[in-house]
Design an enzyme around this catalytic site. Structure first.
Site, PDB file in Angstrom:
ATOM      1  N   GLU A 115       0.807  -1.234   0.000  1.00 12.32           N
ATOM      2  CA  GLU A 115       0.000   0.000   0.000  1.00 12.32           C
ATOM      3  C   GLU A 115       0.838   1.281   0.000  1.00 12.32           C
ATOM      4  O   GLU A 115       0.598   2.190   0.788  1.00 12.32           O
ATOM      5  CB  GLU A 115      -0.961  -0.025   1.193  1.00 12.32           C
ATOM      6  CG  GLU A 115      -1.874  -1.237   1.168  1.00 12.32           C
ATOM      7  CD  GLU A 115      -2.800  -1.349   2.381  1.00 12.32           C
ATOM      8  OE1 GLU A 115      -2.792  -0.430   3.217  1.00 12.32           O
ATOM      9  OE2 GLU A 115      -3.509  -2.353   2.469  1.00 12.32           O
ATOM     10  N   ASN A 165       2.032  -5.205  -3.140  1.00  6.60           N
ATOM     11  CA  ASN A 165       0.623  -5.515  -2.847  1.00  6.60           C
ATOM     12  C   ASN A 165      -0.137  -4.223  -2.565  1.00  6.60           C
ATOM     13  O   ASN A 165       0.345  -3.360  -1.824  1.00  6.60           O
ATOM     14  CB  ASN A 165       0.589  -6.421  -1.602  1.00  6.60           C
ATOM     15  CG  ASN A 165      -0.769  -7.016  -1.316  1.00  6.60           C
ATOM     16  OD1 ASN A 165      -1.392  -7.590  -2.202  1.00  6.60           O
ATOM     17  ND2 ASN A 165      -1.239  -6.885  -0.086  1.00  6.60           N
ATOM     18  N   HIS A 195     -10.592  -5.973  -2.295  1.00  9.54           N
ATOM     19  CA  HIS A 195     -11.640  -5.765  -1.284  1.00  9.54           C
ATOM     20  C   HIS A 195     -12.787  -5.019  -1.978  1.00  9.54           C
ATOM     21  O   HIS A 195     -12.645  -3.842  -2.311  1.00  9.54           O
ATOM     22  CB  HIS A 195     -11.115  -4.912  -0.122  1.00  9.54           C
ATOM     23  CG  HIS A 195     -10.052  -5.596   0.684  1.00  9.54           C
ATOM     24  ND1 HIS A 195     -10.315  -6.699   1.468  1.00  9.54           N
ATOM     25  CD2 HIS A 195      -8.740  -5.329   0.853  1.00  9.54           C
ATOM     26  CE1 HIS A 195      -9.199  -7.082   2.080  1.00  9.54           C
ATOM     27  NE2 HIS A 195      -8.227  -6.274   1.715  1.00  9.54           N
ATOM     28  N   GLU A 227      -6.306 -10.630  -1.157  1.00  7.80           N
ATOM     29  CA  GLU A 227      -7.111 -10.381   0.050  1.00  7.80           C
ATOM     30  C   GLU A 227      -8.592 -10.317  -0.306  1.00  7.80           C
ATOM     31  O   GLU A 227      -9.333  -9.474   0.201  1.00  7.80           O
ATOM     32  CB  GLU A 227      -6.674  -9.067   0.720  1.00  7.80           C
ATOM     33  CG  GLU A 227      -5.210  -9.024   1.079  1.00  7.80           C
ATOM     34  CD  GLU A 227      -4.790  -7.743   1.792  1.00  7.80           C
ATOM     35  OE1 GLU A 227      -5.655  -6.974   2.268  1.00  7.80           O
ATOM     36  OE2 GLU A 227      -3.567  -7.504   1.880  1.00  7.80           O
ATOM     37  N   ASP A 232     -12.355 -10.200  -0.683  1.00  7.43           N
ATOM     38  CA  ASP A 232     -13.647 -10.280  -0.004  1.00  7.43           C
ATOM     39  C   ASP A 232     -14.601  -9.353  -0.729  1.00  7.43           C
ATOM     40  O   ASP A 232     -14.190  -8.344  -1.299  1.00  7.43           O
ATOM     41  CB  ASP A 232     -13.563 -10.006   1.511  1.00  7.43           C
ATOM     42  CG  ASP A 232     -12.919  -8.692   1.878  1.00  7.43           C
ATOM     43  OD1 ASP A 232     -12.758  -7.816   1.005  1.00  7.43           O
ATOM     44  OD2 ASP A 232     -12.570  -8.526   3.065  1.00  7.43           O
TER      45      ASP A 232
HETATM   46  O1  G3I Z   1      -5.525  -8.229  19.072  1.00 10.42           O
HETATM   47  C1  G3I Z   1      -6.015  -6.965  19.545  1.00 10.42           C
HETATM   48  C2  G3I Z   1      -6.863  -7.147  20.781  1.00 10.42           C
HETATM   49  O2  G3I Z   1      -6.055  -7.671  21.812  1.00 10.42           O
HETATM   50  C3  G3I Z   1      -7.455  -5.797  21.169  1.00 10.42           C
HETATM   51  O3  G3I Z   1      -8.310  -5.975  22.240  1.00 10.42           O
HETATM   52  C4  G3I Z   1      -8.223  -5.210  20.009  1.00 10.42           C
HETATM   53  C5  G3I Z   1      -8.779  -3.831  20.327  1.00 10.42           C
HETATM   54  O4  G3I Z   1      -8.800  -2.976  19.222  1.00 10.42           O
HETATM   55  O5  G3I Z   1      -7.355  -5.083  18.896  1.00 10.42           O
HETATM   56  C6  G3I Z   1      -6.833  -6.323  18.447  1.00 10.42           C
HETATM   57  O6  G3I Z   1      -5.986  -6.100  17.348  1.00 10.42           O
HETATM   58  C7  G3I Z   1      -6.638  -5.789  16.124  1.00 10.42           C
HETATM   59  C8  G3I Z   1      -6.177  -6.784  15.075  1.00 10.42           C
HETATM   60  O7  G3I Z   1      -6.724  -6.434  13.822  1.00 10.42           O
HETATM   61  C9  G3I Z   1      -6.587  -8.224  15.398  1.00 10.42           C
HETATM   62  O8  G3I Z   1      -7.961  -8.343  15.398  1.00 10.42           O
HETATM   63  C10 G3I Z   1      -6.246  -4.378  15.724  1.00 10.42           C
HETATM   64  O9  G3I Z   1      -6.802  -3.440  16.626  1.00 10.42           O
HETATM   65  C11 G3I Z   1      -6.766  -4.098  14.331  1.00 10.42           C
HETATM   66  O10 G3I Z   1      -6.238  -2.846  13.899  1.00 10.42           O
HETATM   67  C12 G3I Z   1      -6.317  -5.173  13.372  1.00 10.42           C
HETATM   68  O11 G3I Z   1      -6.909  -4.918  12.112  1.00 10.42           O
HETATM   69  C13 G3I Z   1      -6.271  -5.529  11.009  1.00 10.42           C
HETATM   70  C14 G3I Z   1      -5.981  -4.490   9.976  1.00 10.42           C
HETATM   71  O12 G3I Z   1      -5.413  -5.100   8.823  1.00 10.42           O
HETATM   72  C15 G3I Z   1      -5.023  -3.428  10.474  1.00 10.42           C
HETATM   73  O13 G3I Z   1      -4.785  -2.470   9.514  1.00 10.42           O
HETATM   74  C16 G3I Z   1      -7.204  -6.582  10.459  1.00 10.42           C
HETATM   75  O14 G3I Z   1      -7.337  -7.664  11.379  1.00 10.42           O
HETATM   76  C17 G3I Z   1      -6.643  -7.134   9.134  1.00 10.42           C
HETATM   77  O15 G3I Z   1      -7.610  -7.933   8.520  1.00 10.42           O
HETATM   78  C18 G3I Z   1      -6.331  -5.980   8.212  1.00 10.42           C
HETATM   79  O16 G3I Z   1      -5.760  -6.493   7.051  1.00 10.42           O
HETATM   80  C19 G3I Z   1      -5.431  -5.533   6.056  1.00 10.42           C
HETATM   81  C20 G3I Z   1      -4.205  -6.044   5.345  1.00 10.42           C
HETATM   82  O17 G3I Z   1      -3.162  -6.301   6.254  1.00 10.42           O
HETATM   83  C21 G3I Z   1      -3.728  -5.064   4.284  1.00 10.42           C
HETATM   84  N1  G3I Z   1      -4.817  -4.727   3.363  1.00 10.42           N
HETATM   85  C22 G3I Z   1      -6.046  -4.288   3.999  1.00 10.42           C
HETATM   86  C23 G3I Z   1      -6.532  -5.321   5.019  1.00 10.42           C
HETATM   87  C24 G3I Z   1      -7.865  -4.929   5.588  1.00 10.42           C
HETATM   88  O18 G3I Z   1      -7.773  -3.749   6.328  1.00 10.42           O
END
Ligand code: G3I
Length: 477
Positions: free
Chosen positions: A171, A213, A249, A278, A280
């Site tokens: 990105e 990516n 996405h 990715e 969806d």
């Molecule tokens: O694990 C913690 C948890 O302990 C805490 O209580 C909670 C509170 O916010 O956060 C949890 O972590 C989160 C993590 O996902 C696991 O669920 C983070 O806040 C959250 O920011 C994180 O989001 C991820 C996101 O990337 C971050 O930018 C998503 O799971 C993940 O699917 C997403 O994936 C991205 C790709 O890497 C790049 N392309 C876009 C895609 C979708 O956004």
């Protein structure tokens, strides 16, 4: 239309798919008629992974380590998918929570699961403006550049040999019509940060495919045009890039573009693999099913489209669960989108991926990475020899040193070299360093000192300044 000359494909490791298929074929011949279940290999044509494999592709999913204890989740994962991407566990904040202190425990859970089930692994993501640890967010300039390169080197080295494709940079381009790079702390270290990242990843794991990516690059637009120009430039200058990931996405505001397949094809024509990384699609019922079908058809129609990864298993696993964008509902039942995806994979037609490396045109300019220094001891002699390859940038370098045992083998080895003035070692792996400037030496560590005749091992070090011209000598013990 005339195309700029592109470099030929780089030779990269194969995923486990074909190997598993051969095992199955051999086992099938031995156990004709008997029910046979191997991990990660369900019957051809009845699961996403097996159907994709029949078309020479993989079908993968993002996996969260903390769900590997959920039996419904793991049951679907093992039955349907033959590739995994760590959803968050390989990102910078997860793997290097404090500088130079690495934690691979959650990522390893995913890697171990994939390996023991014959699945290939996509690494995600080495350099990204998001999900950086706090210490990196507070750095800038050369300190951040060096930290990024060290991170890439260490993570890609740790997983060397296990990763099919790395999302090296994620990105890095801005949304909208500017075609500009995204402003970020990484971008502010200099416009060459992306190629520096790819060179570091290549030095650390030469066998992995190295991908750029991004999202909103799925159709032809200003952003994808800018990525296209970068890939074209990298290929013409020999910057090591092997693949482009299209996140895909989709929702009502960002639907599957009408030129999705054409866009994949134009990137493939540059001489890179394309991967849907990715996927969806928000929605439900027939509309959602039709959109999934279109994406699968587009990939199958592009011979260099290596595979598809969906960004989660059940709707409830999704980063945008309210949009119910995945192939299984919250209870793990197959949705209409699952059926249309499987049917599209099984349908006739499509273009098989090439089985041999197609010929490419010669590069227009020589690669900027300096060539490997020849061994300092002739092969076949006693003792040991050492050669070095350098990945340099303005203000720093990563050196990868290959140690090869002579005819007597080694019980241990020491590599000595003299750094030019102004250069200093900042970090070493797979060896123990003495000295940081001028005459420095590197001693084997416990696990790589014993080499049989002709056997090789590698260690590396990172430094500031320039190491151009260094000549390593190797002493065996
Ligand atoms: O694990 C913690 C948890 O302990 C805490 O209580 C909670 C509170 O916010 O956060 C949890 O972590 C989160 C993590 O996902 C696991 O669920 C983070 O806040 C959250 O920011 C994180 O989001 C991820 C996101 O990337 C971050 O930018 C998503 O799971 C993940 O699917 C997403 O994936 C991205 C790709 O890497 C790049 N392309 C876009 C895609 C979708 O956004």
């Amino acid at each position: 239309m005339s195309m700029d000359p592109v470099r030929p494909d780089r030779q990269k490791r194969m995923g486990p798919g074909p190997r598993v298929a051969m095992v199955l074929a051999a086992a099938g011949a031995l156990v004709a008629g008997a029910a046979l279940t191997l991990p990660g290999t369900a019957s051809a044509g009845t699961t996403l992974g097996a159907s994709a494999a029949e078309k020479g592709r993989y079908f993968g999913t993002a996996v969260a380590a903390n769900k590997l204890s959920d039996s419904v989740y793991v049951g679907i994962l093992n039955r349907e998918f033959n590739s995994v991407t760590a959803e968050n566990e390989m990102k910078w904040d997860a793997t290097e929570p404090s500088q130079n202190s690495f934690n691979f425990s959650n990522a390893d859970r995913i890697v171990n699961h994939a390996q023991s089930n014959g699945m290939r692994i996509r690494g995600h993501a080495l350099a990204w403006h998001q999900q950086q640890p706090g210490w990196a967010q507070s750095l800038s300039g050369t300190a951040l550049r060096n930290a990024m390169l060290n991170h890439i080197t260490r993570v890609a080295t740790y997983y060397r040999g296990k990763i099919d494709s790395w999302d090296v940079v994620n990105e890095a381009f801005a949304d909208g019509n500017t075609g500009a790079r995204r402003d970020s702390n990484l971008q502010r270290t200099g416009n060459d940060w992306i190629e520096a990242a790819f060179r570091a990843a290549d030095a650390a794991d030469p066998g992995a495919k190295l991908c750029y990516n991004d999202y909103n690059t799925d159709g032809q637009n200003a952003k994808s045009n800018a990525v296209y120009a970068m890939v074209q430039d990298f290929k013409s200058r020999g910057v090591p890039i092997d693949c482009v990931g299209f996140q895909s996405h989709f929702n009502a505001q960002s639907p599957v573009p009408s030129d999705y397949q054409a866009n994949l094809q134009r990137f493939a024509n540059l001489g890179v693999e394309v991967q849907i990384t990715e996927l969806d699609i928000e929605g439900s019922g027939t509309a959602q099913a039709n959109n999934y079908q279109r994406v699968v058809q587009a990939c199958l129609a592009v011979s260099r489209c290596a595979g598809i990864t969906v960004w989660g298993i059940r709707d409830t696993d999704s980063w945008r669960a309210s949009g119910t964008p995945l192939l299984f509902d919250g209870s793990g039942n197959k949705k209409p989108a699952y059926t249309s995806t499987l049917n599209a994979l099984n349908a006739g037609g499509g273009t098989p991926p090439p089985t041999t490396t197609p010929p490419g045109n010669p590069p227009t300019t020589p690669p900027t990475t300096p060539p490997t220094t020849p061994p300092t001891t002739p092969p076949g002699g006693a003792g040991c020899s050492a050669s070095v390859s350098l990945n340099s940038w303005n203000g720093g370098f990563v050196a990868t040193v290959r140690v090869t045992a002579g005819s007597s083998g080694t019980n241990g080895w020491t590599v000595s070299l003299t750094l030019p003035g102004g250069a200093a070692v900042t970090n070493t792996w797979n060896a123990s360093a003495s000295g940081t400037t001028g005459a420095v030496s590197f001693r084997n560590v416990a696990y790589n000192g014993r080499l049989t005749a002709g056997q090789s091992t590698e260690f590396g070090f990172q430094g500031t300044g320039s190491a151009t011209g260094i000549t390593p000598t190797c002493t065996a013990s």
